[in-house]
Design a protein around this motif. Structure first.
Motif, PDB file in Angstrom:
ATOM      1  N   PRO A  13       0.847  -1.198   0.000  1.00  0.00           N
ATOM      2  CA  PRO A  13       0.000   0.000   0.000  1.00  0.00           C
ATOM      3  C   PRO A  13       0.881   1.246   0.000  1.00  0.00           C
ATOM      4  O   PRO A  13       2.051   1.172   0.383  1.00  0.00           O
ATOM      5  N   PRO A  14       0.300   2.375  -0.394  1.00  0.00           N
ATOM      6  CA  PRO A  14       1.131   3.561  -0.610  1.00  0.00           C
ATOM      7  C   PRO A  14       1.932   3.905   0.633  1.00  0.00           C
ATOM      8  O   PRO A  14       1.446   3.844   1.752  1.00  0.00           O
ATOM      9  N   ALA A  15       3.171   4.243   0.413  1.00  0.00           N
ATOM     10  CA  ALA A  15       4.028   4.598   1.531  1.00  0.00           C
ATOM     11  C   ALA A  15       5.108   5.514   1.021  1.00  0.00           C
ATOM     12  O   ALA A  15       5.405   5.566  -0.165  1.00  0.00           O
ATOM     13  N   ASP A  16       5.674   6.235   1.936  1.00  0.00           N
ATOM     14  CA  ASP A  16       6.738   7.148   1.591  1.00  0.00           C
ATOM     15  C   ASP A  16       7.975   6.336   1.212  1.00  0.00           C
ATOM     16  O   ASP A  16       8.234   5.272   1.776  1.00  0.00           O
ATOM     17  N   ALA A  17       8.745   6.876   0.282  1.00  0.00           N
ATOM     18  CA  ALA A  17       9.909   6.146  -0.211  1.00  0.00           C
ATOM     19  C   ALA A  17      10.898   5.882   0.913  1.00  0.00           C
ATOM     20  O   ALA A  17      11.548   4.846   0.948  1.00  0.00           O
ATOM     21  N   SER A  18      10.976   6.827   1.848  1.00  0.00           N
ATOM     22  CA  SER A  18      11.980   6.664   2.891  1.00  0.00           C
ATOM     23  C   SER A  18      11.656   5.497   3.823  1.00  0.00           C
ATOM     24  O   SER A  18      12.494   5.070   4.598  1.00  0.00           O
ATOM     25  N   ALA A  19      10.431   5.009   3.714  1.00  0.00           N
ATOM     26  CA  ALA A  19      10.052   3.915   4.590  1.00  0.00           C
ATOM     27  C   ALA A  19      10.826   2.643   4.271  1.00  0.00           C
ATOM     28  O   ALA A  19      10.886   1.745   5.094  1.00  0.00           O
ATOM     29  N   PHE A  20      11.393   2.576   3.067  1.00  0.00           N
ATOM     30  CA  PHE A  20      12.050   1.322   2.684  1.00  0.00           C
ATOM     31  C   PHE A  20      13.545   1.319   2.978  1.00  0.00           C
ATOM     32  O   PHE A  20      14.270   0.456   2.536  1.00  0.00           O
ATOM     33  N   PHE A  21      13.977   2.333   3.651  1.00  0.00           N
ATOM     34  CA  PHE A  21      15.390   2.392   4.017  1.00  0.00           C
ATOM     35  C   PHE A  21      15.485   2.395   5.532  1.00  0.00           C
ATOM     36  O   PHE A  21      14.528   2.756   6.205  1.00  0.00           O
ATOM     37  N   PRO A  22      16.568   2.050   6.165  1.00  0.00           N
ATOM     38  CA  PRO A  22      17.781   1.531   5.539  1.00  0.00           C
ATOM     39  C   PRO A  22      17.657   0.039   5.186  1.00  0.00           C
ATOM     40  O   PRO A  22      17.118  -0.739   5.958  1.00  0.00           O
ATOM     41  N   ILE A  23      18.170  -0.280   4.044  1.00  0.00           N
ATOM     42  CA  ILE A  23      18.199  -1.675   3.635  1.00  0.00           C
ATOM     43  C   ILE A  23      19.493  -2.265   4.189  1.00  0.00           C
ATOM     44  O   ILE A  23      20.553  -1.648   4.092  1.00  0.00           O
ATOM     45  N   SER A  24      19.366  -3.406   4.797  1.00  0.00           N
ATOM     46  CA  SER A  24      20.607  -3.988   5.276  1.00  0.00           C
ATOM     47  C   SER A  24      20.893  -5.279   4.507  1.00  0.00           C
ATOM     48  O   SER A  24      19.970  -6.004   4.125  1.00  0.00           O
ATOM     49  N   ILE A  25      22.171  -5.513   4.286  1.00  0.00           N
ATOM     50  CA  ILE A  25      22.599  -6.605   3.410  1.00  0.00           C
ATOM     51  C   ILE A  25      23.584  -7.468   4.164  1.00  0.00           C
ATOM     52  O   ILE A  25      24.425  -6.961   4.912  1.00  0.00           O
ATOM     53  N   LYS A  26      23.429  -8.747   4.008  1.00  0.00           N
ATOM     54  CA  LYS A  26      24.386  -9.661   4.622  1.00  0.00           C
ATOM     55  C   LYS A  26      24.847 -10.646   3.559  1.00  0.00           C
ATOM     56  O   LYS A  26      24.046 -11.095   2.733  1.00  0.00           O
ATOM     57  N   PHE A  27      26.102 -10.946   3.624  1.00  0.00           N
ATOM     58  CA  PHE A  27      26.581 -12.022   2.752  1.00  0.00           C
ATOM     59  C   PHE A  27      27.911 -12.525   3.293  1.00  0.00           C
ATOM     60  O   PHE A  27      28.493 -11.954   4.217  1.00  0.00           O
ATOM     61  N   ALA A  28      28.384 -13.558   2.685  1.00  0.00           N
ATOM     62  CA  ALA A  28      29.703 -14.074   3.021  1.00  0.00           C
ATOM     63  C   ALA A  28      30.379 -14.458   1.705  1.00  0.00           C
ATOM     64  O   ALA A  28      29.709 -14.762   0.716  1.00  0.00           O
ATOM     65  N   ALA A  29      31.712 -14.403   1.722  1.00  0.00           N
ATOM     66  CA  ALA A  29      32.434 -14.816   0.523  1.00  0.00           C
ATOM     67  C   ALA A  29      33.679 -15.580   0.953  1.00  0.00           C
ATOM     68  O   ALA A  29      34.147 -15.420   2.096  1.00  0.00           O
ATOM     69  N   SER A  30      34.203 -16.395   0.066  1.00  0.00           N
ATOM     70  CA  SER A  30      35.347 -17.210   0.463  1.00  0.00           C
ATOM     71  C   SER A  30      36.668 -16.637  -0.030  1.00  0.00           C
ATOM     72  O   SER A  30      37.703 -17.288   0.037  1.00  0.00           O
ATOM     73  N   SER A  31      36.633 -15.451  -0.579  1.00  0.00           N
ATOM     74  CA  SER A  31      37.908 -14.812  -0.902  1.00  0.00           C
ATOM     75  C   SER A  31      37.904 -13.433  -0.256  1.00  0.00           C
ATOM     76  O   SER A  31      36.854 -12.893   0.065  1.00  0.00           O
ATOM     77  N   THR A  32      39.061 -12.902  -0.054  1.00  0.00           N
ATOM     78  CA  THR A  32      39.158 -11.643   0.659  1.00  0.00           C
ATOM     79  C   THR A  32      39.731 -10.566  -0.232  1.00  0.00           C
ATOM     80  O   THR A  32      40.270 -10.838  -1.295  1.00  0.00           O
ATOM     81  N   TYR A  33      39.583  -9.330   0.242  1.00  0.00           N
ATOM     82  CA  TYR A  33      40.163  -8.212  -0.490  1.00  0.00           C
ATOM     83  C   TYR A  33      41.676  -8.307  -0.533  1.00  0.00           C
ATOM     84  O   TYR A  33      42.302  -8.174  -1.567  1.00  0.00           O
ATOM     85  N   SER A  34      42.212  -8.506   0.660  1.00  0.00           N
ATOM     86  CA  SER A  34      43.664  -8.452   0.736  1.00  0.00           C
ATOM     87  C   SER A  34      44.320  -9.728   0.193  1.00  0.00           C
ATOM     88  O   SER A  34      45.498  -9.719  -0.133  1.00  0.00           O
ATOM     89  N   ASP A  35      43.497 -10.749   0.119  1.00  0.00           N
ATOM     90  CA  ASP A  35      43.979 -12.021  -0.366  1.00  0.00           C
ATOM     91  C   ASP A  35      45.149 -12.549   0.462  1.00  0.00           C
ATOM     92  O   ASP A  35      46.117 -13.093  -0.055  1.00  0.00           O
ATOM     93  N   VAL A  36      45.053 -12.323   1.774  1.00  0.00           N
ATOM     94  CA  VAL A  36      46.090 -12.832   2.660  1.00  0.00           C
ATOM     95  C   VAL A  36      45.988 -14.347   2.709  1.00  0.00           C
ATOM     96  O   VAL A  36      44.886 -14.889   2.821  1.00  0.00           O
ATOM     97  N   LYS A  37      47.081 -15.001   2.625  1.00  0.00           N
ATOM     98  CA  LYS A  37      47.082 -16.457   2.686  1.00  0.00           C
ATOM     99  C   LYS A  37      48.317 -16.922   3.413  1.00  0.00           C
ATOM    100  O   LYS A  37      49.321 -16.208   3.475  1.00  0.00           O
ATOM    101  N   VAL A  38      48.217 -18.068   3.944  1.00  0.00           N
ATOM    102  CA  VAL A  38      49.411 -18.697   4.492  1.00  0.00           C
ATOM    103  C   VAL A  38      49.966 -19.600   3.397  1.00  0.00           C
ATOM    104  O   VAL A  38      49.302 -20.555   2.979  1.00  0.00           O
TER     105      VAL A  38
END
Lengths: 525, 954
Positions: A472-497
Motif C-alpha cells: 500500500p502507498p508509503a513514503d519512499a523513505s520507509a524502505f530504508f535503511p536496507i541492510s545486506i548480509k553475505f559471506a564470501a570465500s575470498s578476501t580483499y587483501s587475499d592474505v594467505k598462508v
C-alpha cells in the motif's frame, strides 16, 4: 478512601508541615488548614470535625495537632489507624514536639508521611518499618558496592601486573636489541595476558568493565541478552549495575590508555558479535589458520559511499603443543592502504623483511588449545564504490493506490557471494506484501515488518538480479535503511598462508586455512 | 485547574536564605551542607520564589550525589518546580533530569528505586516519563516488595494520564500478571486498585475467579474489593448477586474497617430491606464493639442516614442502637437519642421507654460519682421520654411517677425538664391527674430550685380539684413555708429604711402597672429564666438551709417572685376550696391563713432583713391576691380558675401545632419534584436504583473536598459585583469582580491601558486589612497601547471579619524612567458573605451569651416606627435567623425583644439581641447587642448594623 492530606499544626493554628496526597491547589489546602483551629471545639471527647465537604481527624500531641484531612465518605476506622501510626511516627523524628522541633525535621517527617500513606492509601506498617524505609539501609546496595570495590581492586591488580610485565618486556626488548638474541621467560604468563586483553577490550564496549576472569561464553550470553532488550533499555547500563559505573569505565579506560601508551595493541571497538560468530566448525586439522575480513559499509541510497571499513584478522589455532614451534609464510595481494599490525610477541623484523610470522622467542611454542590466537590484523579504508562486492538499488514508485518497489543488485566479479540476504524495511502492513517478480526467495518478517530477499549464491551466472513487490502507498523513505548480509570465500587483501615451517625440523604438520569475507553491517541508507 | 500543591512547610521569614548562599552550599562537597541547602531551596520555592538559576546548579552538583537524603530532597525539589513553560510545553532542560531518574530506577538500593517510582506518580508530563517507562516495567519484577508496590503505583498513575494508554499500552496485562503472582499485601492492593481504575473488566474477572478466597485476602485488598464492587454494580447489574455474595462473606472479616466499608457498600448496592437490615445490623455491631468515640459518632451518622431513607428497617434495630447509650460520651448519647426518638413507633415505644426509664434509674444510682455528667445525661433522658410521651401519650403513665422522683434533683436543668414534662402530661392526660397530684404533694418538699418550685406550685394551684387534694395542697405549702412570720419582731430594728422605701415602691409600682404580661407565668418565665436560675441558685446554700423547709429558705434568700407565685397559688386554692368545701367555716379559716402568709411575705419583703427589698412586680401581685381574697367576684373567679388553664391549653396546642407544621414542612421537602420520574409500582420496582446517585455522591464528595467542584454562578449575577477600581480618565483603567468562595476571595482584575504608549513593569500591588492574606506575589506585566489584560489575585480569608483590600497600579512608561502610580478604589469584603442563618436551642444561646467575651452595643436609631418592621429589617440586612418564636412577638405592646443567631463558615457564632421600645413620640429606642467569641465578628457586625439600621429609604 483516600486521605487528602496529612498535616502537623500548632495549637494556635500555624501550619508546620503538610503533605498532600491528592491534587489540590495551594489555596484550598491552606484554607482547609486555616479553618481547622476554629472548628476544633474544646471539651469534646471525640477527635474529628466535619465540615460541609471534608472531615478532619486529629490528635493533639503536646503543643501540636496531627491532622488527617479526608473526604466525608472516608473510612473512619482506617483513618484512625493511620492517624495512630502518624502520631507514633512524628515523635520518632521530631526532637521536641513543638514548633521548632517540627520545623527542624519537617522534611524527614514528610518522608515518613510518604511511607505511612502511599498516595493516600493506607499502608499496614509499624513504626519500626517506617523507620527502616526512611533510613534506606539496603543490603543489596552494600553488596553492590562491595562487588564494585573488589572489581576495582582487581582491576588495579591487573594493571599493576601489566605494568610490571610491560616494564619487563621493554627491558628485555632493549636487551634483545643490544645483544641480538635473548630468551623470553614465562610463556604461560604472557599467554594468559594475551587473551585477557582481547576480551576485556571487547567487554568495555558495554561500559561494564567486565574484563576480569570472564570467558567468551559469558560475553556471548551477555551480548545476546542486551540485544533482546527493547531499544530504550539497551541504552541504559545493564540491570544491577549502578551509577558508579561511569567511574569504573573511566578507570578501565585509563588503564587501557596507559597500556596503549606503552605500545600495547588494543583495538577497543572490537564488536562483540565477532566473538559470537567464531564458533563455526571444530577444527580437525592440527593447525588451523583462520583469515577473516569483516566489512562495515554504509552506502547512500542514491549512490556514494559514506563509510567503508574493512578489518582483517589472521588467527591461529594449534591443537597440540608439539606443533607449536612453527613459523608461517604469509602471502598477500599488494593493495594501497593496506597495513598490517602484528601481535607484540611476534618478531616484527622477521615479518617486515620476509613476511614470516614467528615468535620473538623461537624456543617458545604458539599457544595451543581450542582458542584462536590472533596473530595479525589489518585494515583497509577508503575504497571507492566500484570495488564494493555487491550494490543494491531500490526504486519505490507510487502508482495509483499501490507502491511498487523495484530492487536490483549487482555483484562485483571479484567475489562469489554466499547466503546473501537483503532485508528491506516495510511500513506497518496488515498483510504480507505482494511479490510480483523475484530472483531468489523472499520471506516476510511481520514482527520486524521487513521483507527478506535471500539468494543462496551469487556467482558468474547471476551477477545481477532484481525483484518487485507491491505494498500500500508509503513514503519512499520507509524502505530504508536496507541492510545486506553475505559471506564470501575470498578476501580483499587475499592474505594467505603459503606454507608453514617447522622450527624444530621434522615433519611440517598438516594445516588448513579458512578464508572468509563477511559483513558486519552493510546498509543502504 | 491551578497547579496542585503537594506539600507545605512552615517557613520562618526571620532567616532569609540567599540564593547564592544556597548555590555555594550546593556546589560544595559537604553532604550535610548540601542537605541543608536543598531544604532551604525547597522552602524558598514553596514560598513563591522561582529560583530559575538554581536548576542548573542542582543538575550539575546535586544530581550526582550518592547521599540518599539528598536524592530524596532532590525528588521533592523536582516535584514542586514548574516543569512546563507558560504554554504548557515541557521545558527542554527537564531532559537533564531524566538520566538521573533512570539511574535511580536502576539503583542498587531498593528504597531509592521505590521512592523514585513514587515520585513518578506525581509527574504528569509524558515527555519526562516516556524514556523511563521500560525501567519502571522492569522494576515490576524486582524481588523486593517495596519496589513492586511503588512500581505498581507508578504504572497506575502513568496509565491514568491523559495519554497514558499510549505510553503504556499493555499496562493492564502486565499488572494483571503481576497481581497473579504477587504475595505482598500492599503490592497486591496497588495492583488491584490499578486494575479497578484502568481496566475494570480485568479486575472484575480476577475478583470473580477468586471469589472464594476473598475472605482470606489481606484487609487492604479487601478494602479495594469493596470499593470495586461498589463501582461495578453501578454499571452492570445482572451479576450483582455474585458481588453481593462477596460482600456478605466479607461482613465477617476480622478487620473492622472492612466490615464498616462493606456495610456502606451494601446500602449503596441495594435498597432491598434485607441488605439494609444487614447493613444496619453491622453498624450496630460495630457500634457496640468499637470503643472509640469518633468511630461511634460516625457510625451513628451513617445510621442516621439510613434512618432517613429506610425508616422501617431502622425501627427494627432501635433497641440495638439504644444500647450505645452505655457510652459515657454525651455527644454519642445525644446522637443515639436523636436517632431513636425519631424511630419510635407504636410497636417499640414501650420497649424504648422502658429502656430509657432504666437508664434514668441507673443515673440515680451511679450519679454520685460524676454529678455533672450524670445530671446532663438525665436531662437528656428526661427530654427523650418527654418527646416519646408527646407522641404516644399512653406510655406517660408508666414513666411519669419515676420521673417525679427527680423533681428534687440537684441538677436544676433536669428538674426543670421534669416539671415541665409533668405540667404537660397533667394537662394532656386527665386520667393521670389524680395520682400525679398526689405524688406531687408527696414530693413537693424535696424541690430545691426556685423555678421548679414555682412551676410545681402552679400545677398544684391549677390541678388540685377535689376537696382532699386542695386541702392537702394548702397544708403542704404551709408546711414548706414553715412557721410564720418570716422574721421575728425583735429583729425589726430599722424602721427608717422601711419608711423611706415605701413611697419609692409605690411610685414605681404605678409606673410598671401597665404591664399586663406579668400575669402569665409560662412564656414570661422562659424569657427571664436564665437570669433567674443563674441569680438564685447559687444563693441557695443547701448545707445551711437544708433543715429549713424549701419554700421558706428560698423566700428568705430574697426570691420574691416565688413569693408572688406562692401567693397566687394560695389564692387559687382558696377560691377552689370555696367551690368544693361545703363548710363555710373551713373555707374562711383557710382564707385567713392564706392572707396571713401573704401579709407576712409582704412584711418580710419590706423589712430590712431580706437580702434586697421586694420588687415592685411581686409586691403588686401579692397585694392583688390579698385584695382578691378579701373581695371576690364571679368575674375574677372565672379568670383565676379557668382562663389561666385555658391559656395554658392554648399554649400547648400551639406548640403541638408548630411541631406538626414543621413536620409537614419537612414532609413537603421530600415530596417529588415536578420533573421527577414517576414510578409505576406495577411496572418496575425502583428498589436498588439509588446507587447511581449514591455513587455520584461519592465521586463528588472527593471533588468537593479537593475544591475542584465549584458551582459556577450565572454570569448575570457576576456582573452585579463588578467594582470599578480607577477612574475613566486615569491612564490605566481597572475593574474587578470579586468572587467570594468559602476560604478565599478571587479578584478578577481587568486592566486596560488607555494611553498610546507601552506601559512597562506594570504591577498590581494589593494590600489587605483585616484577616486577609495575599497568596501570590504580584508579577510585572507589559501592556501594549490600548490593550488590556486580566489579572487574577487570590486572597485567603481566615476569619469572619470585614476586610478591606486596597492597592495601586504601578507602571513605567518608555521615555520617563520614573514610576507612575494609580491608587485604586478600596474593595470592601462584606461580612455577609460569610455568615449564614442558623438555629440553636435557647439554652445553648443563653450559655453562649454568658460565655462570649466580646459585646458590641449599638443604640437603635432608625426611622422605622414599628418594632416588628424594625426587627424584620435587621434580620434581612444581617442575614440572621430569629430564634424567638413568632408567637412571642405577637401583639402590640410597644416593646419587643428578640434573639438572632447566625454562624460563619469558619464555625464562629454570632449572637444578636434586639431590645426596642416604642417611645411616646412614636420613635423606637433601645439597643442591639452583638456578642461573639472573637472581636472581628462583633465589630464587623456592629458596623454593618449601624450602617443598615437606619432603614426606611429602601
Amino acid at each position: 478512601m483516600v486521605v487528602l492530606a496529612a498535616s502537623v499544626l500548632t495549637k494556635t493554628g500555624k501550619v508546620l508541615v503538610s503533605r498532600q496526597f491528592v491534587n489540590m491547589p495551594r489555596i484550598r489546602i491552606e484554607g482547609l488548614l486555616a479553618a481547622f483551629p476554629k472548628l476544633v471545639g474544646t471539651g469534646k471527647q471525640h477527635t474529628y470535625v466535619e465540615t460541609e465537604n471534608v472531615r478532619y481527624v486529629y490528635q493533639p500531641i503536646e503543643a501540636l495537632y496531627i491532622i488527617l484531612v479526608t473526604n466525608k465518605q472516608s473510612n473512619i476506622l482506617e483513618d484512625l489507624d493511620t492517624l495512630r501510626l502518624l502520631a507514633k511516627v512524628v515523635p520518632e523524628y521530631a526532637p521536641s514536639l513543638d514548633e521548632e522541633g517540627i520545623s527542624e525535621m519537617a522534611f524527614e517527617i514528610i518522608f515518613a508521611f510518604d511511607e505511612c500513606l502511599s498516595l493516600g492509601n493506607k499502608e499496614n506498617l509499624t513504626v519500626a518499618q517506617v523507620r527502616q524505609y526512611c533510613e534506606m539501609e539496603s543490603h543489596e546496595e552494600k553488596l553492590h558496592k562491595l562487588v564494585l570495590q573488589s572489581k576495582m581492586n582487581e582491576a588495579k591488580d591487573v594493571m599493576k601486573r601489566k605494568a610490571t610485565e610491560i616494564e619487563k618486556s621493554k627491558i628485555e626488548k632493549g636487551k634483545f636489541q643490544t645483544s641480538g638474541y635473548s630468551s623470553i621467560s614465562g610463556p604461560r604468563r604472557s599467554d594468559s595476558g594475551f587473551s585477557d586483553i582481547n576480551i576485556s577490550s571487547g567487554g568495555s564496549g558495554f561500559g561494564s568493565g567486565s574484563g576480569f576472569g570472564l570467558n567468551a561464553d559469558s560475553i556471548d550470553s551477555f551480548s545476546s541478552k542486551s540485544k533482546d532488550r527493547p531499544a530504550a533499555s539497551a541504552k541504559a547500563p545493564p540491570k544491577g549495575l549502578g551509577m558508579q559505573l561511569g567511574k569504573k569505565t573511566q578507570k578501565t579506560n585509563q588503564f587501557l590508555e596507559s597500556l596503549k601508551a606503552e605500545g600495547e595493541v588494543i583495538i577497543e571497538d572490537v564488536q562483540p558479535s565477532a566473538v559470537q560468530s567464531k564458533s563455526v566448525l571444530p577444527p580437525t586439522d592440527p593447525i588451523t589458520v583462520t583469515i577473516e575480513e569483516r566489512l562495515n559499509i554504509i552506502v547512500e541510497r542514491n549512490g556514494g559511499l559514506r563509510n567503508f571499513d574493512l578489518q582483517g584478522t589472521l588467527s591461529l589455532q594449534i591443537l597440540n603443543q608439539d606443533d607449536g614451534f612453527i613459523q608461517l609464510q604469509i602471502e598477500n595481494r599488494d593493495m594501497p592502504g593496506l597495513s598490517f599490525k602484528t601481535h607484540p610477541n611476534i618478531n616484527k623484523d622477521l615479518f617486515n623483511s620476509q613476511q614470516v610470522l614467528g615468535l620473538k622467542d623461537p624456543n617458545r611454542p604458539f599457544p595451543t588449545g581450542q582458542n584462536d590466537v590472533g596473530l595479525m590484523k589489518w585494515r583497509i579504508q577508503k575504497m571507492d564504490e566500484s570495488s564494493l562486492p555487491l550494490t543494491v538499488n531500490c526504486w519505490p514508485s507510487v502508482s495509483g493506490n499501490d507502491t511498487y518497489v523495484n530492487i536490483e543488485y549487482e555483484a562485483s566479479d571479484l567475489f562469489d557471494l554466499q547466503n546473501v540476504v537483503i532485508s528491506v524495511p516495510l511500513p506497518a502492513l496488515r498483510d504480507p506484501p505482494t511479490v510480483n517478480q523475484i530472483d531468489g526467495e523472499w520471506r516476510y518478517d511481520a514482527r520486524n515488518s521487513s521483507l527478506e530477499w535471500s539468494i543462496l549464491l551469487i556467482d558468474h551466472s547471476n551477477r545481477s538480479g532484481s525483484m518487485e513487490f507491491v505494498v500500500p502507498p508509503a513514503d519512499a523513505s520507509a524502505f530504508f535503511p536496507i541492510s545486506i548480509k553475505f559471506a564470501a570465500s575470498s578476501t580483499y587483501s587475499d592474505v594467505k598462508v603459503g606454507s608453514i615451517n617447522s622450527l624444530k625440523g621434522g615433519n611440517v604438520p598438516k594445516f588448513s586455512q579458512r578464508v572468509q569475507l563477511i559483513t558486519d553491517s552493510y546498509q543502504v541508507v | 485547574m491551578e497547579k496542585p500543591c503537594t506539600l507545605l512547610v512552615h517557613f520562618d521569614k526571620g532567616t532569609p536564605a540567599m540564593a547564592n548562599e544556597i548555590k555555594e552550599a550546593l556546589e560544595g562537597s559537604d553532604v550535610a551542607a548540601k542537605v541543608d541547602a536543598m531544604k532551604r531551596a525547597i522552602m524558598l520555592l514553596l514560598n513563591g520564589e522561582t529560583l530559575p538559576q538554581l536548576f542548573i546548579t542542582i543538575v550539575r552538583y546535586v544530581l550526582p550525589s550518592e547521599d540518599h537524603t539528598v536524592q530524596k530532597l532532590l525528588l521533592i525539589y523536582l516535584e514542586i518546580i514548574d516543569k512546563t513553560d507558560a504554554r504548557g510545553r515541557v521545558l527542554p532542560e527537564m531532559i537533564l533530569i531524566c538520566q538521573n531518574l533512570l539511574n535511580n530506577l536502576q539503583h542498587a538500593n531498593e528504597y531509592i528505586r521505590g521512592v523514585t517510582l513514587r515520585f513518578l506518580c506525581r509527574i504528569s508530563e509524558p515527555e519526562i516519563l516516556e524514556p523511563l517507562i521500560p525501567s519502571v516495567l522492569t522494576n515490576l519484577e524486582h524481588r523486593h516488595p517495596f519496589i513492586r508496590r511503588n512500581a505498581l503505583l507508578a504504572i497506575s498513575s502513568i496509565y491514568r494520564l491523559p495519554n497514558g494508554e499510549q505510553l503504556l499500552p499493555d499496562a493492564p496485562e502486565l499488572v494483571e500478571k503481576a497481581l497473579g503472582s504477587e504475595q505482598d499485601a500492599s503490592a497486591r492492593r496497588n495492583a488491584f486498585l490499578m486494575l479497578c481504575n484502568c481496566s475494570q473488566d480485568r479486575a472484575v474477572a480476577y475478583l470473580l475467579s477468586n471469589a472464594d478466597r476473598v475472605p482470606e485476602w489481606p484487609d487492604l485488598l479487601q478494602m479495594a474489593v469493596v470499593d470495586l464492587i461498589r463501582k461495578v454494580c453501578r454499571a452492570n447489574r445482572p451479576d450483582k448477586g455474585r458481588h453481593i455474595k462477596i460482600i456478605i462473606s466479607l461482613l465477617n472479616s476480622p478487620s473492622t474497617a472492612v466490615v464498616y466499608e462493606c456495610a456502606g457498600a451494601l446500602v449503596s448496592l441495594s435498597s432491598a430491606p434485607t441488605a439494609v437490615r444487614a447493613a444496619a445490623n453491622t453498624y450496630c455491631q460495630l457500634l457496640s464493639s468499637q470503643s472509640d468515640n469518633n468511630v461511634r459518632l460516625i457510625i451513628l451518622d451513617r445510621l442516621n442516614e439510613l434512618r432517613k431513607s429506610h425508616r422501617e428497617v431502622m425501627s427494627e434495630v432501635v433497641m440495638d442502637v439504644l444500647r450505645a447509650l452505655s457510652s459515657p460520651n454525651p455527644d454519642v448519647r445525644r446522637k443515639v437519642l436523636d436517632i431513636v426518638l425519631d424511630l419510635v413507633s407504636t410497636k417499640n415505644v414501650d420497649e424504648v421507654v422502658l429502656f430509657l426509664k432504666k437508664e434514668v434509674v441507673k443515673t440515680q444510682a451511679a450519679g454520685e460519682s460524676d454529678k455533672d455528667a450524670g445530671g446532663e445525661y438525665r436531662q437528656m433522658l428526661v427530654q427523650a421520654i418527654h418527646a416519646c410521651t408527646i407522641k404516644f401519650p399512653e406510655v406517660a403513665g408508666s414513666v411519669v411517677h419515676v420521673l417525679m422522683d427527680f423533681l428534687g434533683d440537684s441538677n436544676v436543668a433536669s428538674a426543670i425538664d421534669v416539671v415541665i414534662f409533668v405540667r404537660e402530661i397533667i394537662e394532656t392526660n386527665p386520667k393521670l391527674r389524680v395520682s400525679m397530684i398526689q405524688r406531687l404533694i408527696d414530693t413537693f418538699y424535696q424541690i430545691r430550685a426556685a423555678r421548679v418550685c414555682s412551676c410545681a406550685l402552679w400545677i398544684l394551684g391549677e390541678y388540685s380539684l377535689s376537696l382532699s387534694e386542695v386541702e392537702a395542697a394548702i397544708s403542704t405549702i404551709k408546711q414548706c413555708l414553715g412557721e410564720l412570720p418570716f422574721y421575728s419582731a425583735t429583729e425589726d430594728a430599722e424602721p427608717t429604711t422601711d419608711s423611706t422605701k415605701q413611697p419609692h415602691a409605690v411610685s414605681s409600682a404605678t409606673t410598671s402597672s401597665r404591664r399586663p404580661v406579668v400575669l402569665a407565668d409560662g412564656t414570661y418565665a422562659t424569657q427571664s429564666a436564665a437570669s433567674e436560675t443563674a441569680g438564685v441558685a447559687p444563693s441557695v446554700l443547701p448545707g445551711s438551709l437544708s433543715s429549713i423547709p424549701n419554700l421558706r429558705s428560698l423566700i428568705l434568700s430574697g426570691d420574691f417572685f416565688l413569693a408572688a407565685v406562692v401567693a397566687s397559688t394560695l389564692t387559687k386554692l382558696v377560691l377552689r376550696l370555696e367551690e368544693v368545701q361545703p363548710a363555710q367555716a373551713e373555707t374562711n379559716k383557710a382564707c385567713s391563713a392564706a392572707l396571713l402568709v401573704m401579709v407576712s411575705m409582704l412584711q418580710f419583703g419590706q423589712s430590712g432583713f431580706a437580702p434586697h427589698p421586694i420588687d415592685d412586680d411581686s409586691y403588686d401581685r401579692i397585694v392583688l391576691c390579698v385584695r382578691l381574697l378579701c373581695n371576690t367576684g364571679d368575674e375574677v373567679r372565672k379568670v383565676w380558675l379557668e382562663s389561666c388553664r385555658q391559656s395554658f391549653a392554648k399554649m400547648l396546642a400551639e406548640k403541638q401545632f408548630r411541631e406538626t407544621e414543621e413536620l409537614r414542612a419537612k414532609a413537603q421537602i421530600s415530596h417529588a419534584q415536578p420533573d421527577d420520574l414517576i414510578d409505576f409500582y406495577h411496572l418496575k420496582s425502583r428498589k436498588g436504583m439509588s446507587q447511581l446517585e449514591l455513587e455520584d455522591e461519592v465521586h463528588d464528595d472527593l471533588k468537593r473536598a479537593t475544591g475542584e467542584f465549584t458551582k459556577d454562578a450565572d454570569d448575570a449575577s457576576r456582573l452585579n459585583r463588578i467594582l470599578q477600581l480607577t477612574g475613566f480618565s486615569d491612564p490605566v483603567y481597572a475593574e474587578a469582580y470579586v468572587t467570594v468562595h468559602h476560604y478565599d476571595i478571587v479578584l478578577d482584575v481587568t486592566i486596560i491601558n488607555r494611553t498610546k504608549e507601552t506601559l512597562q513593569n506594570l504591577c498590581l500591588e494589593l494590600a489587605t486589612m483585616g484577616d486577609l492574606k495575599l497568596v501570590d506575589r504580584p508579577q510585572n506585566y507589559t501592556l501594549a497601547p490600548e490593550s488590556s489584560r486580566q489579572i487574577k489575585a487570590n486572597i485567603k480569608v481566615s476569619s469572619t471579619e470585614t476586610g478591606v483590600i486596597f492597592g495601586n497600579i504601578v507602571y513605567e512608561t518608555s521615555n520617563v524612567m520614573e514610576r507612575n502610580v494609580v491608587v485604586l478604589n478600596d474593595i470592601h469584603i462584606d461580612i455577609m458573605d460569610y455568615i449564614s442563618p442558623a438555629t440553636c436551642a435557647d439554652v445553648t444561646f443563653r450559655n453562649m451569651w454568658a460565655e462570649f467575651e466580646w459585646e458590641n452595643k449599638v443604640a437603635v436609631s432608625t426611622v422605622i416606627q414599628d418594632e416588628k418592621e424594625f426587627l424584620e429589617h435587621i434580620i434581612k440586612s444581617t442575614n440572621m435567623k430569629c430564634l424567638t418564636p413568632p408567637s412571642a412577638l405577637e401583639g402590640d405592646c410597644g416593646f419587643l425583644a428578640a434573639n438572632l443567631y447566625a454562624k460563619s463558615v469558619f464555625g464562629e457564632d454570632a449572637l444578636v439581641n434586639i431590645s426596642v421600645e416604642k417611645q411616646a413620640d412614636g420613635k423606637l429606642s433601645g439597643y442591639i447587642r452583638i456578642r461573639s467569641k472573637t472581636q472581628g465578628i462583633a465589630l464587623s457586625l456592629g458596623d454593618k448594623i449601624t450602617l443598615k439600621q437606619k432603614g426606611g429609604d429602601h
